[in-house]
Design a protein around this motif. Structure first.
Motif, PDB file in Angstrom:
ATOM      1  N   THR A 142       0.887   9.264  -7.465  1.00  0.00           N
ATOM      2  CA  THR A 142       1.042  10.404  -6.620  1.00  0.00           C
ATOM      3  C   THR A 142       0.722   9.793  -5.331  1.00  0.00           C
ATOM      4  N   ASP A 143      -0.342   9.014  -5.274  1.00  0.00           N
ATOM      5  CA  ASP A 143      -0.689   8.364  -4.095  1.00  0.00           C
ATOM      6  C   ASP A 143       0.345   7.468  -3.598  1.00  0.00           C
ATOM      7  N   LEU A 144       1.132   6.845  -4.663  1.00  0.00           N
ATOM      8  CA  LEU A 144       2.148   5.799  -4.281  1.00  0.00           C
ATOM      9  C   LEU A 144       3.504   6.568  -3.584  1.00  0.00           C
ATOM     10  N   LYS A 145       3.676   7.901  -4.045  1.00  0.00           N
ATOM     11  CA  LYS A 145       4.761   8.795  -3.485  1.00  0.00           C
ATOM     12  C   LYS A 145       4.458   9.205  -1.951  1.00  0.00           C
ATOM     13  N   GLU A 146       3.176   9.657  -1.844  1.00  0.00           N
ATOM     14  CA  GLU A 146       2.761   9.955  -0.617  1.00  0.00           C
ATOM     15  C   GLU A 146       2.264   9.014   0.465  1.00  0.00           C
ATOM     16  N   ARG A 147       2.399   7.683   0.006  1.00  0.00           N
ATOM     17  CA  ARG A 147       1.937   6.458   0.720  1.00  0.00           C
ATOM     18  C   ARG A 147       0.666   6.718   1.217  1.00  0.00           C
ATOM     19  N   ARG A 148      -0.325   6.742   0.167  1.00  0.00           N
ATOM     20  CA  ARG A 148      -1.789   7.140   0.429  1.00  0.00           C
ATOM     21  C   ARG A 148      -2.611   5.764  -0.470  1.00  0.00           C
ATOM     22  N   LEU A 149      -3.627   5.432   0.457  1.00  0.00           N
ATOM     23  CA  LEU A 149      -4.501   4.466  -0.162  1.00  0.00           C
ATOM     24  C   LEU A 149      -5.718   5.293  -0.697  1.00  0.00           C
ATOM     25  N   THR A 150      -6.063   5.337  -1.962  1.00  0.00           N
ATOM     26  CA  THR A 150      -7.214   6.044  -2.478  1.00  0.00           C
ATOM     27  C   THR A 150      -8.065   5.307  -3.418  1.00  0.00           C
ATOM     28  N   ALA A 151      -9.307   5.156  -3.011  1.00  0.00           N
ATOM     29  CA  ALA A 151     -10.113   4.282  -3.913  1.00  0.00           C
ATOM     30  C   ALA A 151     -10.160   4.751  -5.466  1.00  0.00           C
ATOM     31  N   VAL A 152     -10.314   3.695  -6.428  1.00  0.00           N
ATOM     32  CA  VAL A 152     -10.361   4.331  -7.810  1.00  0.00           C
ATOM     33  C   VAL A 152     -11.980   4.895  -7.991  1.00  0.00           C
ATOM     34  N   GLY A 153     -12.126   6.142  -8.406  1.00  0.00           N
ATOM     35  CA  GLY A 153     -13.566   6.626  -8.738  1.00  0.00           C
ATOM     36  C   GLY A 153     -14.103   6.710  -7.357  1.00  0.00           C
ATOM     37  N   SER A 154     -15.644   6.238  -7.412  1.00  0.00           N
ATOM     38  CA  SER A 154     -16.316   6.550  -6.200  1.00  0.00           C
ATOM     39  C   SER A 154     -15.917   5.335  -5.238  1.00  0.00           C
ATOM     40  N   ALA A 155     -15.503   5.670  -3.794  1.00  0.00           N
ATOM     41  CA  ALA A 155     -15.103   4.812  -3.083  1.00  0.00           C
ATOM     42  C   ALA A 155     -16.443   4.053  -2.623  1.00  0.00           C
ATOM     43  N   PHE A 172      -3.383  -3.431   3.411  1.00  0.00           N
ATOM     44  CA  PHE A 172      -2.216  -2.633   2.819  1.00  0.00           C
ATOM     45  C   PHE A 172      -1.747  -1.418   3.888  1.00  0.00           C
ATOM     46  N   ALA A 173      -2.697  -0.827   4.831  1.00  0.00           N
ATOM     47  CA  ALA A 173      -2.203  -0.106   5.670  1.00  0.00           C
ATOM     48  C   ALA A 173      -1.034  -0.493   6.592  1.00  0.00           C
ATOM     49  N   SER A 174      -1.265  -2.169   6.948  1.00  0.00           N
ATOM     50  CA  SER A 174      -0.382  -2.639   7.696  1.00  0.00           C
ATOM     51  C   SER A 174       0.969  -3.176   6.781  1.00  0.00           C
ATOM     52  N   THR A 175       0.745  -3.743   5.881  1.00  0.00           N
ATOM     53  CA  THR A 175       1.864  -4.365   4.939  1.00  0.00           C
ATOM     54  C   THR A 175       2.698  -3.292   4.344  1.00  0.00           C
ATOM     55  N   LEU A 176       1.748  -2.227   3.991  1.00  0.00           N
ATOM     56  CA  LEU A 176       2.692  -1.202   3.049  1.00  0.00           C
ATOM     57  C   LEU A 176       2.869   0.057   3.890  1.00  0.00           C
ATOM     58  N   ASP A 177       2.504   0.341   4.985  1.00  0.00           N
ATOM     59  CA  ASP A 177       2.624   1.495   5.754  1.00  0.00           C
ATOM     60  C   ASP A 177       1.803   2.611   5.071  1.00  0.00           C
ATOM     61  N   PHE A 178       0.649   2.455   4.626  1.00  0.00           N
ATOM     62  CA  PHE A 178      -0.054   3.459   3.891  1.00  0.00           C
ATOM     63  C   PHE A 178      -1.185   4.126   4.842  1.00  0.00           C
ATOM     64  N   LYS A 179      -1.334   5.405   4.584  1.00  0.00           N
ATOM     65  CA  LYS A 179      -2.587   5.955   5.197  1.00  0.00           C
ATOM     66  C   LYS A 179      -3.771   5.883   4.370  1.00  0.00           C
ATOM     67  N   ILE A 180      -5.098   6.046   4.910  1.00  0.00           N
ATOM     68  CA  ILE A 180      -6.218   6.005   4.042  1.00  0.00           C
ATOM     69  C   ILE A 180      -6.383   7.400   3.661  1.00  0.00           C
ATOM     70  N   GLU A 181      -6.661   7.763   2.483  1.00  0.00           N
ATOM     71  CA  GLU A 181      -7.318   8.799   1.867  1.00  0.00           C
ATOM     72  C   GLU A 181      -8.847   9.004   2.633  1.00  0.00           C
ATOM     73  N   GLU A 182      -9.544  10.285   2.834  1.00  0.00           N
ATOM     74  CA  GLU A 182     -10.208  10.779   3.856  1.00  0.00           C
ATOM     75  C   GLU A 182     -11.572  10.101   3.337  1.00  0.00           C
TER      76      GLU A 182
END
Length: 402
Positions: A142-155, A172-182
């Motif tokens: 889901t994160d991949l589809k929405e181009r989102r970077l989310t930490a596994v478990g507790s960030a 990764f935000a630069s090379t993959l064009d991902f946004k960071i989960e809040e």
């Protein structure tokens, strides 16, 4: 989810996974290679994880090297070529990270979930078996589809374990064009001070990759907004903001040296080499960047400056000037370069030994001064790079000194 077709890199390593499986153990492709396959990107490294312990892997394969056996990694030499050498790592859990970079010790386990849950981001926590079946235990798809970077478990825990992950997220935000989960970004800000505990060499690698990414603006913006820049040697947020606002929006850096030079042209009161010494880069890299920054201050290229910096650096500097909105003659560097008789002093047709033989000169300051003068005159096209012309000029110089 199952891959319709395995990439060639996985196909080549398939027999290794099958052989481990035949001995009753699990084995998977893991990490960034799986992510990149799913994104349709080029694969750089194939990482394999297994339920087999290191000694069990060594029993399965006849040719192995203990490259990091204390952390569960064995290099399997499956073929003669380097491309057929695979690092295979046992599933593991990790203890506390006293140095905020590496675990104090690791424990080997048989459970894939225990291994994947220690990874940094959900899109890096996939596993793929030798048939192409994707195992996604943390909703990374889901994160991949929405181009989102989310930490596994507790960030907070993930960044507390390894603060370099903060820089990796920006990269990764630069090379993959991902946004960071809040929540992940909030944890990045809260733990950014831990970057002071990370070696500057490791941070440089991540920051350098960030700058060379297709969406480097995303990464640089995160560096500012997370306030992580405060914990990088001699960084200035105003300079970073100037790069973002003043550099053409569609500009991409050609190489690392140009990227760092672009940053440093916006730093105030900067001693480039002193700055880069704190980043522990090579002397060659430092000199190259310093040359670019110095050349950026020139208004126009002439024979002397083009000879000193060289065409490669001149073109990189011209690209920066244009990207920063300066009006320049785009053709001038190439034109001036074509007017040069030599591009390095080694191209001068006469060497010091020739002058010593011809004029009975001895090694020393006088000879060095003559050679330097000859070089300068040839560069300025005041003297032809021809043997007779040079000997005649040296003779005149020696006559004047009598």
């Amino acid at each position: 989810m199952k891959l319709e077709k395995l990439p060639e890199e996985f196909v080549q390593a398939q027999p290794v996974l099958e052989k481990i499986s035949e001995h009753g153990f699990e084995a998977y492709f893991v990490g960034g290679s799986v992510r990149d396959v799913l994104l349709g990107r080029e694969i750089h490294d194939v990482d394999i994880a297994t339920s087999a312990y290191p000694e069990e892997i060594k029993d399965i394969f006849p040719y192995t090297i203990d490259v990091g056996i204390e952390h569960g990694t064995v290099l399997v030499l499956a073929g003669k070529s380097e491309a057929e050498h695979y690092e295979i790592t046992t599933f593991r859990t990790e203890s506390k990270y006293t140095d905020y970079r590496r675990p104090d010790h690791v424990d080997f386990v048989r459970d894939l979930r225990e291994d994947l849950k220690r990874r940094d981001f959900t899109v890096n926590a996939f596993a793929c078996d030798f048939e192409g079946q994707i195992i996604d235990l943390f909703d990374g798809l889901t994160d991949l589809k929405e181009r989102r970077l989310t930490a596994v478990g507790s960030a907070l825990e993930r960044f507390n374990e390894d603060a370099l992950r903060i820089m990796r997220a920006m990269r990764f935000a630069s090379t993959l064009d991902f946004k960071i989960e809040e929540k992940t970004f909030s944890a990045m800000r809260e733990r950014s001070h831990l970057l002071e505990k990370i070696s500057v060499e490791r941070i440089f690698i991540e920051l350098d990759k960030l700058l060379l990414g297709s969406e480097w603006r995303n990464g640089l913006t995160l560096l500012i907004e997370s306030e992580a820049w405060k914990y990088l040697p001699d960084f200035q947020d105003l300079a970073l903001k100037k790069v973002l606002t003043e550099l053409s929006v569609d500009f991409h850096f050609k190489n690392s040296e140009q990227a760092w030079a672009a940053l440093l042209t916006r730093f105030s009161n900067i001693d480039v080499k002193a700055f880069l010494r704190k980043w522990k880069v090579s002397n060659e890299f430092s000199k190259y960047v310093a040359d670019l920054v110095s050349a950026y201050e020139l208004e126009n290229w002439d024979l002397v400056s083009l000879y000193h910096f060289g065409l490669e650096k001149a073109l990189l500097v011209d690209e920066l000037k244009i990207a920063f909105g300066r009006n320049i003659d785009r053709e001038r560097a190439v034109f001036i370069n074509d007017q040069l008789q030599i591009h390095d002093k080694s191209e001068i047709v006469i060497a010091g030994k020739d002058l010593m033989d011809e004029f009975s000169l001895k090694p020393g300051p006088e000879l060095g001064k003559i050679l330097k003068t000859i070089e300068e005159k040839i560069v300025k096209n005041e003297l032809k790079n021809e043997q007779i012309a040079i000997l005649t000029e040296v003779n005149k110089m020696l006559e004047l000194e009598k």
